[in-house]
Design a protein around this motif. Structure first.
Motif, short mmCIF file in Angstrom:
data_model
loop_
_atom_site.label_atom_id
_atom_site.label_comp_id
_atom_site.label_asym_id
_atom_site.label_seq_id
_atom_site.Cartn_x
_atom_site.Cartn_y
_atom_site.Cartn_z
N TYR A 234 0.95 -1.21 -0.11
CA TYR A 234 0.08 -0.21 0.02
C TYR A 234 0.71 1.15 0.04
N SER A 235 0.47 2.34 -0.65
CA SER A 235 1.31 3.56 -0.96
C SER A 235 0.78 4.39 0.10
N CYS A 236 1.36 4.56 1.32
CA CYS A 236 0.75 5.59 2.19
C CYS A 236 1.92 5.51 3.56
N HIS A 237 2.21 6.87 3.91
CA HIS A 237 2.90 7.06 5.32
C HIS A 237 2.13 6.19 6.11
N CYS A 238 3.15 5.81 7.02
CA CYS A 238 2.57 5.01 8.34
C CYS A 238 2.91 5.76 9.61
N THR A 239 1.79 6.79 9.47
CA THR A 239 1.86 7.90 10.28
C THR A 239 0.39 8.21 11.11
N THR A 240 -0.38 7.17 11.18
CA THR A 240 -1.76 7.47 11.75
C THR A 240 -1.23 8.07 13.14
N LEU A 241 -0.19 7.52 13.74
CA LEU A 241 0.01 7.83 15.35
C LEU A 241 1.38 8.73 15.44
N GLY A 242 1.38 9.34 16.26
CA GLY A 242 2.72 10.09 16.81
C GLY A 242 2.64 9.99 18.09
N HIS A 243 2.46 8.88 18.74
CA HIS A 243 2.49 8.56 20.19
C HIS A 243 3.90 8.37 20.89
N GLN A 244 4.08 8.04 21.95
CA GLN A 244 5.12 7.84 22.72
C GLN A 244 5.32 6.32 22.90
N ARG A 245 4.72 5.39 22.30
CA ARG A 245 4.93 3.91 22.48
C ARG A 245 5.06 3.32 21.22
N PHE A 246 5.86 2.11 21.26
CA PHE A 246 6.15 1.41 20.01
C PHE A 246 5.01 0.80 19.48
N SER A 247 4.65 1.02 18.16
CA SER A 247 3.87 0.54 17.23
C SER A 247 3.99 0.40 15.92
N GLY A 248 3.73 -0.58 15.38
CA GLY A 248 3.54 -0.66 13.84
C GLY A 248 2.52 0.16 12.97
N ASP A 249 1.78 0.83 13.82
CA ASP A 249 0.87 1.77 13.19
C ASP A 249 -0.33 0.68 12.39
N TYR A 250 -0.78 1.26 11.17
CA TYR A 250 -1.87 0.70 10.47
C TYR A 250 -1.32 -0.53 10.02
N ALA A 251 -0.01 -0.40 9.37
CA ALA A 251 0.44 -1.63 8.74
C ALA A 251 0.74 -2.68 9.74
N GLY A 252 1.10 -2.41 11.25
CA GLY A 252 1.38 -3.43 12.06
C GLY A 252 0.07 -4.15 12.11
N TYR A 253 -0.89 -3.06 12.49
CA TYR A 253 -2.49 -3.87 12.83
C TYR A 253 -3.13 -4.68 11.72
N ALA A 254 -2.74 -4.13 10.47
CA ALA A 254 -3.06 -5.09 9.36
C ALA A 254 -2.53 -6.33 9.21
N GLN A 255 -1.15 -6.40 9.47
CA GLN A 255 -0.32 -7.95 9.43
C GLN A 255 -0.84 -8.52 10.77
N GLN A 256 -1.19 -7.91 12.00
CA GLN A 256 -1.68 -8.91 12.92
C GLN A 256 -3.21 -9.47 12.65
N TYR A 257 -3.99 -8.44 12.19
CA TYR A 257 -5.42 -8.98 11.81
C TYR A 257 -5.37 -10.13 10.69
N LEU A 258 -4.61 -10.13 9.84
CA LEU A 258 -4.37 -11.02 8.90
C LEU A 258 -3.87 -12.43 9.36
N GLN A 259 -2.99 -12.38 10.17
CA GLN A 259 -2.30 -13.64 10.72
C GLN A 259 -3.43 -14.24 11.84
N GLU A 260 -4.16 -13.20 12.39
CA GLU A 260 -5.26 -13.82 13.43
C GLU A 260 -6.16 -14.74 12.49
N ALA A 261 -6.56 -13.85 11.41
CA ALA A 261 -7.61 -14.68 10.42
C ALA A 261 -6.90 -15.73 9.77
#
Ligand code: ZN
Length: 465
Positions: A234-261
């Motif tokens: 997907y062509s998009c900055h991985c910048t939904t978040l600007g928080h102080q905790r480590f996260s893969g942002d939307y790309a991290g969640y997308a990968q996690q959801y696919l692996q759960e399914a």
């Protein structure tokens, strides 16, 4: 600019596949023996020490915990001739050049995979660790975080080399299928401000590439084929978040959801030409999860379509080209800038001056990596360094006349933004302003798009037939 999508091909075969149940195997119909072998492996790379975070200069403190673990994932594919190829995806801001060089050398030495056959891609999450090993990024205790970044990068390198070995050790007969769908949360983020400039703000009139290309890797030893890995882009900055905790942002969640399914599957995100694209709306964890869900759903949608099976050989070409800088500043100009410019200009001039003092001259170009891989006779995969703006994906998908064309940025070395000629002429952040945050002596030259596009075509031609 029109939306671009991989062109339809082999309509007869597509029609045949459409009549078959989803996921059914071509091989199971008694056709050719499996032409591929594949293996995939995954490793957690969330920092276990206190580190500064990457992506936003405004941060004033280090990370304060983990929201979602970060991963490195490797896929190794071998064609029928036994020639291997490796892809690594990373939930990280980028790939420093020294990491690419070290990993490529060791992977060739230890696993027999040549550098042109190694692709590294970063998701560009802005909620990962800072990787730069220079004393200029942290606003508090820079020496401490410099050391932490150096230690993390060292460990990362050996993890990646080991991971590719693990994936290679798991090679088993496989089939590769391509499919694609679309996802809508990316929007162009260069909005004309009415005064001849551009602001970082959602611009629904700007060019986008909403395609979600998917490579499905499954075993070839039974009728349906057990899914091993999904690679999706997907062509998009991985910048939904600007928080102080480590996260893969939307790309991290997308990968996690696919692996759960899909239990047992390794899902890998490849950022595309998202240099001038942002996820909208943004700024909350719920939105990062919502975008991750949208992207995972787009991958599921792609998986319901008729697959385009890949067959043939793996061919790859990699070249570092001297990507030219614009006219270099003189020592006098830099010295003046340290006193009279804005803080950003003054800090940049100070960094460039110290480069000049260390080496006696400034470089006229940067060794920019361009890579083209052909996976079988169908898929041509262009993997470019840096934060490539969307114009490159749209142009290359139109110009390269292969059945499937996939263009990824953020690959092999993420040194700064890569504007098209259009963006370079328009000016603004992606055109050159962003380079002031680093140690590049000045912006790129006007020849940037011509240099990169000509190299892609040359490398593609070198991989004929
Ligand atoms: Zn960026």
């Amino acid at each position: 600019m029109p939306l671009s999508h991989p062109r339809l091909w082999l309509p007869l075969l597509a029609a045949t596949l459409a009549a078959m149940p989803v996921g059914s195997s071509v091989q199971a119909q008694g056709a050719a023996p499996p032409s591929w072998k594949a293996g995939a492996a995954s490793a957690k790379i969330t920092p276990d020490t206190e580190m500064w975070m990457a992506g936003y200069a405004a941060r004033t403190k280090p990370a304060e915990g983990v929201e979602l673990d970060l991963y490195a994932k490797a896929l190794v594919i071998e064609d029928q001739a036994g020639t291997p190829w490796a892809l690594v995806t990373l939930d990280l801001i980028g790939i420093p050049r020294n990491v690419r060089l070290f990993v490529a050398e060791q992977v060739e030495k230890q696993h027999g995979i040549a550098p042109e056959r190694l692709v590294l891609n970063a998701s560009h999450t802005h909620s990962g660790p800072e990787l730069r090993t220079e004393r200029s990024f942290a606003t508090a205790d820079p020496a401490k975080y410099y050391d932490a970044a150096a230690a993390y990068t060292n460990k990362l390198q050996s993890t990646l080399v080991r991971l590719i070995g693990e994936a290679k050790a798991k090679l088993e007969p496989a089939k590769l299928d391509y499919c694609h769908a679309r996802c809508g949360f990316a929007m162009n983020r260069r909005r004309p401000n009415g005064k001849g400039g551009y602001n970082n703000a959602p611009n629904p009139e700007g060019p986008v590439d909403l395609s979600v290309p998917v490579l499905r890797v499954a075993t070839a030893n039974n009728a349906g084929g057990k899914e091993l890995a999904f690679i999706f882009g997907y062509s998009c900055h991985c910048t939904t978040l600007g928080h102080q905790r480590f996260s893969g942002d939307y790309a991290g969640y997308a990968q996690q959801y696919l692996q759960e399914a899909h239990p047992g599957v390794i899902s890998m995100f490849m950022n595309g030409c998202g240099g001038d694209q942002n996820p909208y709306p943004r700024n909350t964890m719920e939105l990062a999860q919502a975008h991750g869900r949208s992207l995972a759903t787009a991958v599921e949608a792609a998986l319901t379509t008729s697959f385009k099976p890949l067959s043939g050989k793996i061919r790859a070409a990699y070249r570092e080209i001297p990507l030219a800088y614009d006219t270099l500043p003189t020592r006098e100009q830099l010295e003046a800038q340290t006193k009279s410019g804005t803080k950003l200009d003054a800090d940049h001039a100070t960094r460039v001056l110290s480069r000049l003092n260390e080496t006696g001259s400034l470089p006229t170009d940067y060794p920019y990596p361009v890579q083209v891989t052909r996976l079988g006779d169908q898929l041509t995969w262009v993997t470019l360094g840096g934060e490539v703006v969307v114009d490159y994906a749209l142009r290359l998908k139109q110009e390269i006349k292969d059945p499937i064309v996939w263009v990824s940025g953020y690959s092999n070395d993420v040194m700064t933004y890569i504007p098209s000629l259009r963006v370079w002429k328009e000016g603004g952040y992606e055109a050159g302003e962003a380079m002031k945050w680093g140690t590049h002596p000045t912006r790129w030259s006007e020849r940037i798009e011509e240099q990169i596009i000509a190299t892609v075509h040359e490398l593609r031609r070198s991989l004929n037939p």
